[in-house]
Design a protein around this motif. Structure first.
Motif, PDB file in Angstrom:
ATOM      1  N   ALA A   8      -3.807  -2.985  -4.263  1.00 53.31           N
ATOM      2  CA  ALA A   8      -3.695  -2.736  -2.499  1.00 53.31           C
ATOM      3  C   ALA A   8      -4.422  -2.280  -2.261  1.00 53.31           C
ATOM      4  O   ALA A   8      -5.405  -2.597  -0.771  1.00 53.31           O
ATOM      5  CB  ALA A   8      -2.260  -1.639  -2.586  1.00 53.31           C
ATOM      6  N   ARG A  62      -2.302   0.540  -7.159  1.00 60.51           N
ATOM      7  CA  ARG A  62      -3.046   0.910  -5.960  1.00 60.51           C
ATOM      8  C   ARG A  62      -4.566  -0.567  -6.448  1.00 60.51           C
ATOM      9  O   ARG A  62      -5.054  -0.301  -5.876  1.00 60.51           O
ATOM     10  CB  ARG A  62      -3.862   2.195  -6.567  1.00 60.51           C
ATOM     11  N   ARG A  80       0.702  -1.025   0.135  1.00 57.59           N
ATOM     12  CA  ARG A  80      -0.246  -0.359  -0.104  1.00 57.59           C
ATOM     13  C   ARG A  80       1.202   1.132  -0.402  1.00 57.59           C
ATOM     14  O   ARG A  80       0.484   2.785  -0.982  1.00 57.59           O
ATOM     15  CB  ARG A  80      -0.859  -0.349   1.079  1.00 57.59           C
TER      16      ARG A  80
END
Length: 235
Positions: free
Chosen positions: A229, A226, A199
């Motif tokens: 994550a 992203r 992350r």
């Protein structure tokens, strides 16, 4: 070994297990990870295919000390003028002062344990010299300034390298990209920490992501990171 040009400055060394990368500046050459013990011959061949020699390599940056990433560090570190860099928590492992700790599967998916139990045996990494011990936030003199990003989880001293100018990220084993699936890396000391590290990397403005395992993402890597994550249970 297969040498793949990802950009005029960036080259991937594809090994049977894992990858290493060469970054070429006008006045320096950097190797990120080394492959297993014995890979120094392939690394030298790759450098030669760039029209350079072993003595043109300035530094080796190790994302962590596992055999498939640091196995040839001792041999390559013996080349003239080469500096070997690793995180301060990883340096004792690279030097052979402490064995690396095995993964912990308490919070990992069941398939990951089975994968680990059936992984091929690798030659041990001979103890290697570490000339510079790194910490999160250090900036290295290549690629316009390579930022050291601490990404514990896979190992305590795992690092990624981020080049903000060209938007290039070397993830080590913090992230993998296998068969088009971008995910947190496997075989971690702490799955929770590994997810947190993924992350953190997803917050960077990454165009090109280079993984220790799996194919690089050459454009739009930030979106892929992203999405990985944001998954309910990354990995």
């Amino acid at each position: 070994m297969c040498l793949v040009e990802l950009s005029p400055q960036l080259f991937q060394l594809r090994f049977e297990i894992g990858h290493a990368y060469l970054w070429r500046d006008a006045d320096s050459l950097t190797l990120v990870d080394t492959g297993v013990s014995g890979s120094e011959r392939a690394v030298a061949e790759a450098i030669g295919r760039l029209g350079l020699r072993e003595g043109d390599l300035d530094r080796v940056v190790l994302t962590h000390g596992h055999e498939d990433h640091a196995g040839a560090a001792a041999a390559i570190g013996a080349w003239p003028g080469v500096e070997v860099l690793a995180h301060r928590l990883e340096a004792p492992v690279v030097r052979g002062e402490h064995p690396y700790a095995p993964p912990v599967f308490d919070d990992a998916p069941d398939w990951e344990r089975a994968l680990y139990e059936n992984k091929p045996a690798l030659p041990p990494a001979p103890p290697a010299r570490v000339d510079r011990e790194l910490a999160d936030g250090d900036v290295l003199d290549f690629g316009g300034g390579a930022h050291v990003v601490g990404v514990p989880g896979h190992t305590d001293g795992s690092i990624a390298l981020y080049l903000p100018g060209p938007g290039v990220l070397f993830t080590g084993d913090a992230v993998a990209n296998v068969q088009g699936h971008t995910m947190v890396g496997v075989f971690n000391r702490s799955h929770e920490q590994a997810v947190a590290s993924l992350r953190r990397l997803a917050e960077l403005d990454t165009a090109t992501a280079c993984f220790g395992h799996g194919d690089p993402i050459l454009t739009g890597a930030a979106d892929r990171l992203r999405a990985a994550a944001a998954a309910p249970y990354p990995g």
